[in-house]
Write an enzyme that holds these catalytic residues in place. Structure first.
Site, short mmCIF file in Angstrom:
data_model
loop_
_atom_site.label_atom_id
_atom_site.label_comp_id
_atom_site.label_asym_id
_atom_site.label_seq_id
_atom_site.Cartn_x
_atom_site.Cartn_y
_atom_site.Cartn_z
N ASP A 1 21.40 63.04 -6.12
CA ASP A 1 22.21 62.22 -7.02
C ASP A 1 21.32 61.13 -7.60
OD1 ASP A 1 24.72 63.39 -7.04
OD2 ASP A 1 25.31 62.45 -5.16
N GLU B 1 33.09 72.67 -19.37
CA GLU B 1 31.85 73.04 -18.67
C GLU B 1 31.97 74.45 -18.12
OE1 GLU B 1 30.64 70.16 -15.75
OE2 GLU B 1 30.70 68.52 -17.20
N ARG C 1 35.48 72.68 -15.46
CA ARG C 1 36.23 71.44 -15.65
C ARG C 1 36.16 70.99 -17.10
NH1 ARG C 1 32.27 67.13 -12.45
NH2 ARG C 1 30.44 67.54 -13.71
N TYR D 1 18.83 68.57 -4.51
CA TYR D 1 20.14 68.28 -5.08
C TYR D 1 20.36 66.76 -5.03
CZ TYR D 1 25.09 69.63 -5.82
OH TYR D 1 26.35 69.85 -6.32
N ARG E 1 40.45 62.75 3.36
CA ARG E 1 40.99 61.48 3.83
C ARG E 1 42.46 61.58 4.19
NH1 ARG E 1 38.88 59.03 -1.18
NH2 ARG E 1 36.69 58.59 -0.78
N ARG F 1 21.34 76.79 -10.95
CA ARG F 1 22.54 77.09 -11.72
C ARG F 1 22.44 76.28 -12.99
NH1 ARG F 1 25.27 81.19 -11.64
NH2 ARG F 1 27.27 80.22 -12.11
N ARG G 1 29.90 67.42 0.90
CA ARG G 1 29.83 66.28 -0.03
C ARG G 1 31.21 65.70 -0.32
NH1 ARG G 1 25.50 66.35 -4.05
NH2 ARG G 1 27.00 65.94 -5.68
P1 FAD Z 1 15.88 64.79 -15.22
O1 FAD Z 1 16.91 63.83 -15.69
O2 FAD Z 1 16.16 66.23 -15.27
O3 FAD Z 1 14.55 64.47 -16.05
C1 FAD Z 1 13.47 65.37 -16.13
C2 FAD Z 1 12.87 65.20 -17.50
O4 FAD Z 1 11.65 65.93 -17.54
C3 FAD Z 1 13.75 65.76 -18.63
O5 FAD Z 1 13.95 64.79 -19.62
C4 FAD Z 1 12.95 66.95 -19.15
O6 FAD Z 1 13.11 67.15 -20.54
C5 FAD Z 1 11.54 66.54 -18.81
N1 FAD Z 1 10.62 67.66 -18.68
C6 FAD Z 1 10.75 68.76 -17.90
N2 FAD Z 1 9.71 69.59 -18.07
C7 FAD Z 1 8.90 69.00 -18.98
C8 FAD Z 1 7.68 69.37 -19.59
N3 FAD Z 1 7.07 70.55 -19.30
N4 FAD Z 1 7.13 68.55 -20.50
C9 FAD Z 1 7.74 67.38 -20.83
N5 FAD Z 1 8.90 66.97 -20.28
C10 FAD Z 1 9.47 67.78 -19.37
N6 FAD Z 1 24.17 62.28 -10.11
C11 FAD Z 1 24.98 61.26 -9.77
O7 FAD Z 1 24.56 60.32 -9.09
N7 FAD Z 1 26.28 61.24 -10.22
C12 FAD Z 1 26.81 62.22 -10.98
O8 FAD Z 1 28.00 62.15 -11.36
C13 FAD Z 1 25.97 63.33 -11.34
N8 FAD Z 1 26.45 64.33 -12.10
C14 FAD Z 1 25.63 65.36 -12.44
C15 FAD Z 1 26.13 66.36 -13.26
C16 FAD Z 1 25.33 67.42 -13.64
C17 FAD Z 1 25.88 68.51 -14.53
C18 FAD Z 1 24.00 67.48 -13.16
C19 FAD Z 1 23.12 68.64 -13.51
C20 FAD Z 1 23.49 66.47 -12.36
C21 FAD Z 1 24.29 65.40 -11.99
N9 FAD Z 1 23.79 64.35 -11.23
C22 FAD Z 1 24.62 63.32 -10.88
C23 FAD Z 1 22.38 64.29 -10.81
C24 FAD Z 1 21.50 63.51 -11.81
O9 FAD Z 1 21.54 64.15 -13.08
C25 FAD Z 1 20.07 63.50 -11.31
O10 FAD Z 1 19.98 62.97 -10.02
C26 FAD Z 1 19.09 62.71 -12.19
O11 FAD Z 1 19.43 62.72 -13.55
C27 FAD Z 1 17.72 63.31 -12.01
O12 FAD Z 1 16.75 62.57 -12.70
P2 FAD Z 1 15.30 63.16 -12.84
O13 FAD Z 1 14.48 62.15 -13.56
O14 FAD Z 1 14.82 63.65 -11.52
O15 FAD Z 1 15.45 64.50 -13.71
N1 UDP Z 2 34.48 71.52 -5.13
C1 UDP Z 2 35.61 72.31 -5.08
N2 UDP Z 2 36.69 71.99 -5.86
C2 UDP Z 2 36.67 70.90 -6.67
C3 UDP Z 2 35.53 70.08 -6.70
C4 UDP Z 2 34.44 70.43 -5.93
O1 UDP Z 2 35.64 73.31 -4.37
O2 UDP Z 2 37.68 70.67 -7.36
C5 UDP Z 2 33.31 71.92 -4.30
C6 UDP Z 2 32.32 72.79 -5.07
O3 UDP Z 2 31.80 73.75 -4.17
C7 UDP Z 2 31.23 71.81 -5.44
C8 UDP Z 2 31.24 70.89 -4.21
O4 UDP Z 2 32.61 70.80 -3.85
O5 UDP Z 2 30.00 72.45 -5.60
C9 UDP Z 2 30.66 69.54 -4.46
O6 UDP Z 2 31.39 68.94 -5.50
P1 UDP Z 2 30.79 67.78 -6.36
O7 UDP Z 2 31.82 67.31 -7.28
O8 UDP Z 2 30.13 66.82 -5.43
O9 UDP Z 2 29.68 68.59 -7.17
P2 UDP Z 2 28.66 68.09 -8.28
O10 UDP Z 2 29.18 68.68 -9.56
O11 UDP Z 2 28.65 66.59 -8.29
O12 UDP Z 2 27.38 68.66 -7.84
#
Ligand code: FAD
Ligand code: UDP
Length: 374
Positions: free
Chosen positions: A353, A303, A277, A351, A173, A246, A169
Site C-alpha cells: 500500500d 473496473e 466495482r 503488494y 468487526r 493482475r 486484509r
Molecule cells: P508506481 O506508482 O507504479 O510507479 C512506478 C513508475 O515507474 C510508473 O510511473 C511507471 O511509469 C514508471 N516506470 C516503470 N518502468 C519504467 C521504465 N522502464 N522507464 C521509465 N519509467 C518506468 N494503496 C493504498 O495505500 N491505498 C489504496 O487505496 C490503493 N489502491 C490501489 C488500487 C489499485 C488499482 C492499485 C493497482 C494499487 C493500489 N494501491 C493502493 C497501491 C499503490 O498504488 C502503490 O502502493 C503505490 O502507488 C506504488 O508506488 P510505486 O512508486 O512503487 O509504483
Molecule cells: N474482497 C472481497 N469482496 C469485496 C472486497 C474485497 O472478497 O467486496 C476480497 C478480495 O479477495 C480482495 C481482498 O478482499 O482481493 C482484499 O481487498 P482490498 O479491498 O484490500 O483489495 P485492494 O483492491 O485494495 O487490493
C-alpha cells in the site's frame, strides 16, 4: 552527470528523489508515462480529480509515515466505506454488524458471533487457501455472496488456488463501524495526489515519455547510481521468466447527473457482473458537492480485472508460491547489481500500500544518506 537517476516518478521514486536533493545530491527522474505520479496520478476533469489508475485511499497507522507525507499535502477526512452490491442486495463493508444484520437478521454481536461460529465449523485445522480462510473468518454465507465472485473476478483464479493472506486484509468487526480500514490516519490529499507528487518533485529535473529500458546505456552513463521502480523482471529482460500480475481496465464515463451511486465505491460481488466495482470519483472530496448540487456532472469508472501479459500495465503482483520463488531468483540478480536500488511495488514485487511504500523508501533513504529522516 547526476548522483542519482531515478526511474519512475511514482511515490517511491518521488520520495527518493526529494530526499536525495534534500541531502545535497543531484538527481534526474525519468518516467515512461506522459505524466508524473505513477499509479496515484489523478487528472482534473469537470472539476473532479479522477483517479486514473484506480481509486487510491491513503491510510496508515504509522505516525512517522503520516508526519512525513503531510509535509507535502493536507489530507481531507475521507473515510472509505464501500457498499457491496450482490444482485441488487446492498451490504455494508467491511464485514460488520450492518452486514451481519442484513445477511442473517441478527441484532446483537453475540448473535452474529454465534452465527459465524456455527458456519466456520466446516473448516478443520489451519486454513489452506483463500476459500478456507474466508469461511473460517466469516462463514459460508458471506463467502458465497460477498467474497467468492468478487475475488475470482479480481484474481482470475479459483479461491481454492489463492493464498489466504489476501483476505486477511479485510477487517471483520462485531461493531457498527463501516470504516474499511483499521487505520489511525486516513484521507485523500487536498488538491490531489498529483499535486502532492509535484510538491515532492519541486525543483527536480523530470523527463517524461522516457523509457529507461529502451535508453539504458545512454541514461546509465548520466548517473553514478540508479533507483529503479519499474518491474524487476523487465529490468532483466525477463530472462528467468515472467512474473505474473493482475491488470485492471478502467472504463470511464462522464454522466449528466450530479449523483450516480451516492458513494465513492460500490463493489459488485456476484460472478456474473463483468466489472468488480464502480468508482464515483467526486465522493473522494469534500466541501463542494456533498448534496450533489454544486457539480451537475459526475464521473464514474467501471473496473474490470484482467490477466496481464507483457506490454500491459502491471498492477497487482500475484504473490503465489510460484511467483514468490521466481521473484527470489530475480532478487539474487538484483542484489548483484551494486549500483542499482530496486524499490516500490514493481521493483520489489510486493503488494505494497502507499504507506508501506513510504516506509520502505524512507528506510532506504536513511541507509543511503546515513541519517534519520523525520
Ligand atoms: P508506481 O506508482 O507504479 O510507479 C512506478 C513508475 O515507474 C510508473 O510511473 C511507471 O511509469 C514508471 N516506470 C516503470 N518502468 C519504467 C521504465 N522502464 N522507464 C521509465 N519509467 C518506468 N494503496 C493504498 O495505500 N491505498 C489504496 O487505496 C490503493 N489502491 C490501489 C488500487 C489499485 C488499482 C492499485 C493497482 C494499487 C493500489 N494501491 C493502493 C497501491 C499503490 O498504488 C502503490 O502502493 C503505490 O502507488 C506504488 O508506488 P510505486 O512508486 O512503487 O509504483
Ligand atoms: N474482497 C472481497 N469482496 C469485496 C472486497 C474485497 O472478497 O467486496 C476480497 C478480495 O479477495 C480482495 C481482498 O478482499 O482481493 C482484499 O481487498 P482490498 O479491498 O484490500 O483489495 P485492494 O483492491 O485494495 O487490493
Amino acid at each position: 552527470m547526476y548522483d542519482y537517476l531515478v526511474v519512475g516518478s511514482g511515490l517511491y521514486g518521488a520520495i527518493f528523489a526529494h530526499e536525495a536533493k534534500a541531502h545535497g545530491k543531484s538527481v534526474l527522474v525519468v518516467d515512461k508515462r506522459p505524466n508524473i505520479a505513477g499509479n496515484i496520478y489523478t487528472e482534473n476533469i469537470e472539476g473532479i480529480n479522477v483517479h486514473k489508475y484506480g481509486a487510491h485511499i491513503f491510510h496508515t497507522n504509522n505516525k512517522k509515515v503520516w508526519n512525513y507525507i503531510t509535509q507535502f499535502a493536507e489530507f481531507n477526512r475521507f473515510t472509505n466505506s464501500p457498499v457491496a452490491n450482490y444482485k441488487g442486495e446492498l451490504y455494508s463493508l467491511p464485514f460488520n454488524m450492518y452486514t451481519f444484520n442484513k445477511m442473517w437478521g441478527v441484532v446483537t454481536p453475540e448473535e452474529a458471533a454465534a452465527k459465524i461460529e456455527e458456519q466456520r465449523k466446516e473448516i478443520i485445522g489451519e486454513p489452506q487457501n483463500l476459500e478456507e480462510q474466508a469461511i473460517s473468518l466469516v462463514g459460508r454465507d458471506i463467502y458465497e455472496k460477498l467474497i467468492k465472485g468478487y475475488t475470482e473476478k479480481q484474481w482470475g483464479r479459483d479461491c481454492k488456488e489463492l493464498p489466504s493472506f489476501i483476505i486477511k486484509r479485510l477487517p471483520v468487526r462485531l461493531t457498527f463501524d463501516n470504516n474499511y480500514f483499521n487505520a489511525l490516519y486516513q484521507g485523500i490529499p487536498v488538491g490531489s495526489y498529483t499535486k502532492m507528487i509535484a510538491n515532492l518533485l519541486d525543483g527536480i529535473e523530470v523527463r517524461l515519455n522516457t523509457d529507461y529500458l529502451e535508453n539504458k546505456a545512454e541514461l546509465d552513463a548520466l548517473a553514478d547510481k540508479v533507483v529503479y521502480t519499474g518491474p524487476i523482471d523487465a529490468y532483466f529482460d525477463y530472462k528467468l521468466g515472467t512474473l505474473e500480475y493482475r491488470s485492471v481496465r478502467f472504463e470511464m464515463e462522464t454522466l449528466d447527473k450530479p449523483n450516480f451511486q451516492g458513494n465513492a465505491a460500490v463493489n459488485y460481488t456476484d460472478r456474473e457482473t463483468p466489472w468488480t466495482r464502480i468508482i464515483e470519483h467526486k465522493w473522494f472530496e469534500f466541501g463542494k458537492d456533498e448534496n450533489g448540487n454544486d457539480l451537475p456532472k459526475t464521473i464514474i469508472s467501471r473496473e474490470y480485472s484482467s490477466e496481464w501479459k507483457p506490454g500491459d500495465e502491471p498492477y497487482y503482483p500475484v504473490n503465489d508460491a510460484k511467483n514468490v520463488l521466481l521473484y527470489s531468483e530475480y532478487k539474487k540478480l538484483a542484489d548483484a547489481e551494486h549500483n542499482v536500488i530496486f524499490g516500490g511495488r514493481l521493483g520489489e514485487y510486493k503488494y505494497y500500500d502507499m504507506d508501506q511504500v513510504i516506509a520502505a523508501v524512507l528506510d532506504k533513504c536513511e541507509i543511503e544518506f546515513a541519517g534519520a529522516i523525520v
